[in-house]
Design a protein around this motif. Structure first.
Motif, mmCIF file in Angstrom:
data_model
loop_
_atom_site.group_PDB
_atom_site.id
_atom_site.type_symbol
_atom_site.label_atom_id
_atom_site.label_comp_id
_atom_site.label_asym_id
_atom_site.label_seq_id
_atom_site.Cartn_x
_atom_site.Cartn_y
_atom_site.Cartn_z
ATOM 1 N N ALA A 78 0.834 -1.213 0.000
ATOM 2 C CA ALA A 78 0.000 0.000 0.000
ATOM 3 C C ALA A 78 0.864 1.256 0.000
ATOM 4 O O ALA A 78 0.466 2.303 -0.513
ATOM 5 C CB ALA A 78 -0.935 -0.005 1.202
ATOM 6 N N MET A 79 2.050 1.154 0.577
ATOM 7 C CA MET A 79 2.969 2.295 0.585
ATOM 8 C C MET A 79 3.669 2.472 -0.766
ATOM 9 O O MET A 79 4.415 3.421 -0.959
ATOM 10 C CB MET A 79 4.093 2.048 1.607
ATOM 11 C CG MET A 79 3.683 2.082 3.042
ATOM 12 S SD MET A 79 5.171 1.722 4.042
ATOM 13 C CE MET A 79 4.398 1.121 5.533
ATOM 14 N N GLY A 80 3.473 1.516 -1.647
ATOM 15 C CA GLY A 80 4.173 1.570 -2.924
ATOM 16 C C GLY A 80 5.533 0.897 -2.881
ATOM 17 O O GLY A 80 6.361 1.088 -3.773
ATOM 18 N N TYR A 130 4.589 2.561 10.296
ATOM 19 C CA TYR A 130 4.529 4.016 10.209
ATOM 20 C C TYR A 130 5.944 4.602 10.225
ATOM 21 O O TYR A 130 6.293 5.488 9.428
ATOM 22 C CB TYR A 130 3.693 4.625 11.353
ATOM 23 C CG TYR A 130 3.732 6.123 11.287
ATOM 24 C CD1 TYR A 130 2.938 6.807 10.368
ATOM 25 C CD2 TYR A 130 4.629 6.858 12.069
ATOM 26 C CE1 TYR A 130 3.018 8.182 10.239
ATOM 27 C CE2 TYR A 130 4.725 8.235 11.954
ATOM 28 C CZ TYR A 130 3.914 8.884 11.034
ATOM 29 O OH TYR A 130 4.010 10.249 10.893
ATOM 30 N N ALA A 131 6.771 4.092 11.146
ATOM 31 C CA ALA A 131 8.148 4.580 11.259
ATOM 32 C C ALA A 131 8.910 4.336 9.955
ATOM 33 O O ALA A 131 9.668 5.201 9.482
ATOM 34 C CB ALA A 131 8.861 3.888 12.425
ATOM 35 N N ASP A 182 -1.897 5.788 2.694
ATOM 36 C CA ASP A 182 -2.582 5.232 3.847
ATOM 37 C C ASP A 182 -2.563 3.697 3.804
ATOM 38 O O ASP A 182 -3.368 3.082 3.125
ATOM 39 C CB ASP A 182 -4.013 5.755 3.909
ATOM 40 C CG ASP A 182 -4.718 5.193 5.139
ATOM 41 O OD1 ASP A 182 -4.005 4.733 6.058
ATOM 42 O OD2 ASP A 182 -5.954 5.222 5.156
ATOM 43 N N PHE A 183 -1.624 3.150 4.520
ATOM 44 C CA PHE A 183 -1.514 1.689 4.548
ATOM 45 C C PHE A 183 -2.416 1.087 5.612
ATOM 46 O O PHE A 183 -2.698 -0.103 5.599
ATOM 47 C CB PHE A 183 -0.070 1.256 4.803
ATOM 48 C CG PHE A 183 0.464 1.689 6.133
ATOM 49 C CD1 PHE A 183 0.197 0.933 7.282
ATOM 50 C CD2 PHE A 183 1.227 2.832 6.270
ATOM 51 C CE1 PHE A 183 0.676 1.331 8.515
ATOM 52 C CE2 PHE A 183 1.714 3.232 7.513
ATOM 53 C CZ PHE A 183 1.439 2.476 8.637
ATOM 54 N N LEU A 184 -2.883 1.913 6.560
ATOM 55 C CA LEU A 184 -3.594 1.401 7.728
ATOM 56 C C LEU A 184 -4.825 0.605 7.325
ATOM 57 O O LEU A 184 -5.011 -0.540 7.755
ATOM 58 C CB LEU A 184 -3.972 2.572 8.645
ATOM 59 C CG LEU A 184 -4.768 2.226 9.890
ATOM 60 C CD1 LEU A 184 -3.919 1.412 10.864
ATOM 61 C CD2 LEU A 184 -5.250 3.492 10.587
#
Lengths: 393, 393
Positions: free
Chosen positions: A279-281, A350-351, A367-369
């Motif tokens: 999701a973050m690419g 997130y970090a 938004d990976f959440l």
């Protein structure tokens, strides 16, 4: 105090408070009744964890000590063995075997890939006289899960023993020793077992016990003597008493809902991490046959993975591991072993994302959440399996 | 709850609360900055303890592991060595050397006596080509303190290395490695160092480093690799992190008033125990060259020492050790190592006396308190020394 420290390294891993307090118990003597009953209690649970009816020997050493014990006890100088080398720990099997004076045939596997059972079969056919096959369950340097069950099936018809390094894998994904036909399985205390480093475990199959050399190749690692002492609830030399005190508690926690439930959680956490990373690419380094306790993430070109790892620690209190050898700077390894749940992983993810952005890696965050947690929930409700849930895999 | 448990066994020993809580600290990674500074802090204090400018290597194993490391790293199969054997641990040196394929010449010393430096000199003269001399500082099976300083003086002029097992001795009585000319000194975590078992320490002299074999005899014990990693504040394989966290605290406690003050206390405790034992009408097993951390007590004829040890535990909460081998049932060993003070020893002595009475050993009790404590106070005010304070000795 700005950030809590979160240890998401592939060993040592975070330790539950209950275990840490158990480690602080008053000392007891290793040749007295209280210790004997502690050992008996742990032994039964260790056998459940290893999926074996054979004794599981606790050794006072690191995981590499148990690997050394296996090589020096089962093989004599000059013996021919096959080492599956798909990373740093496959390489270590080779180094230990060569230090023991064995003739080593290597099945080299590209880092990031798993060994093919057919290749193992072919090598056993092409190289007659192989007495042992060495492999990792999970190769910690890449995050690959080797198909040990299928490899075992290929080794089964031969005269070779199958020796499995389960340091990064036992208690994280299934590895039932007896059912799969593994001849020697080793693991360490500091990963899935949620204990400090300093203790390792080793079990042998019946036929491996028969092949165990009468004179140990290294005095400190005397498996027949360990087995004999274990019958009394002791170890051959002084026992790592407080780690055993902690072990009792960690095994109780691991087995609380059954081993299957624990594996299921590990599987779901892996889905959470892999989906979030996409999701973050970003891309997971391992696309098939991935471990259930560790995800390696490819760092975009032009970004220094070492700096990303450092920023995660300095700015967010999240401790990850970098790549080893030629993967240094190119991957970041995020472990989800034992005492880690979805919330710890969200913090770690997130970090990771924020540190990559800070190092110029993305134009903006993604938004990976939502996607990550959806994958986690689906995995928790579904079946665990060898086939990836993630359609990208 | 009727009795507090008091561990007066010669390892493992009681652990101070401060150390136990340090063992329960959150886990940190063994390749990161926080661990490096912890290691640097401990290293300086370990060098003070060993009396050496050489690096003191922490090893993830029991004391026997460090003994194995010494033998397998410094000697090659076929090398001729001299083993001083005055008990179970002298015997262990011999067993390790034979497992390594060395040619072992043994200087057998009657159990309860110390080796004579002149005998060592004579054997080195009679047996040319000896490459190493092995001895204990304190022989735990008897409670003898070998005259290591004088033995070192005899070995100094020869080509042999002097290897000292200080597992039961280091931090309990002086053993300054560099000043005495010891080539290899090993100890364990679980005796004078007031830690759980599971870690050992090893230091080599400059000439021992020069003789260290390039290929380790046992893969797990690679001293040159350990030294190289120690320069960065690490160990070769995964470090026993929580024992190192505890070590920092235990070393701070041991060195708080200086090492000399700590040895002085150990000396005075030894006087307390020896005088008390005589006041009861019993005899210490060792009459000269006794250890400062352990007193063996002869059990009167007709009394079963094993039963005495059991009664001390069951009725008084005091854990002592029995004799080993042919001394089984004939002696009781009471340790005063590290985290033990006069009050713990009074409890131990009372339990010992009472249990002997209960087993029909005396017609009545004798007041050891006055004499024992007088001896302790005199020793605390006087000088420590090799010569016994007790006129009976």
């Amino acid at each position: 105090m700005l950030n809590k420290a979160r240890l998401l390294t592939p060993g040592p891993t975070a330790i539950p408070d209950e275990v840490r307090l158990a480690l602080a118990q008053p000392m007891i003597h290793h040749r007295k009744a209280a210790f004997h009953s502690l050992m008996a209690d742990c032994q039964e649970k260790l056998q459940t964890l290893f999926g074996t009816k054979q004794p599981v020997l606790p050794l006072s050493c690191s995981g590499t000590g148990a690997m050394t014990a296996a090589v020096y006890s089962l093989f004599a100088p000059g013996d021919k063995v096959l080492v599956i080398d798909a990373g740093k720990f496959g390489e270590r099997w080779g180094n230990i075997c060569r230090a023991r004076g064995l003739e080593v045939v290597t099945l080299s596997v590209e880092w990031g890939l798993a060994a093919s059972p057919e290749d193992v079969e072919q090598m056993l056919h092409d190289e007659p006289g192989i007495k042992g096959v060495f492999v990792q369950l999970s190769e910690t340097s890449t995050g690959v899960l080797h198909p040990v069950e299928d490899i075992a099936a290929k080794v089964a018809g031969t005269d070779a023993l199958l020796i499995v390094d389960g340091v990064s894998g036992v208690s994280l994904s299934p590895c039932p020793m007896d059912a799969w036909g593994i001849d020697c399985l080793v693991t360490g205390s500091q990963k899935g077992l949620m204990l400090p480093p300093g203790m390792a475990f080793l079990a042998l199959s019946e036929r491996a016990w028969e092949r165990c050399l009468p004179d140990p190749g290294c005095f400190y690692f005397n498996l027949p003597a360990e087995r004999k002492k274990l019958e009394k609830g002791e170890t051959n030399f002084t026992s790592p008493v407080n780690l055993i005190q902690g072990l009792k508690v960690s095994l109780d926690m691991l087995l609380q809902d059954g081993l299957e439930a624990h594996f299921h959680k590990q599987w779901a956490l892996t889905q959470l991490v892999r989906r979030s990373v996409r999701a973050m690419g970003l891309n997971p380094f391992v696309t098939r046959n991935y471990a259930w306790g560790l995800t390696s993430v490819l760092i975009p070109d032009g970004i220094d993975g070492i700096k990303v790892v450092k920023d995660c620690a300095d700015n967010h209190g999240v401790f990850l591991a970098g790549g080893q050898d030629f993967l240094k700077g190119r991957i970041v390894r995020l472990a989800h072993m034992g005492w880690a749940d979805w919330s710890d992983l969200l913090a770690g993810l997130y970090a990771l994302q924020r540190s990559i952005i800070d190092n110029g890696g993305f134009s903006g965050s993604h938004d990976f959440l939502e996607q990550g947690m959806a994958s986690y929930r689906a995995a928790m409700e579904g079946e665990t399996g060898k086939e990836p849930l993630d359609p990208h895999d």
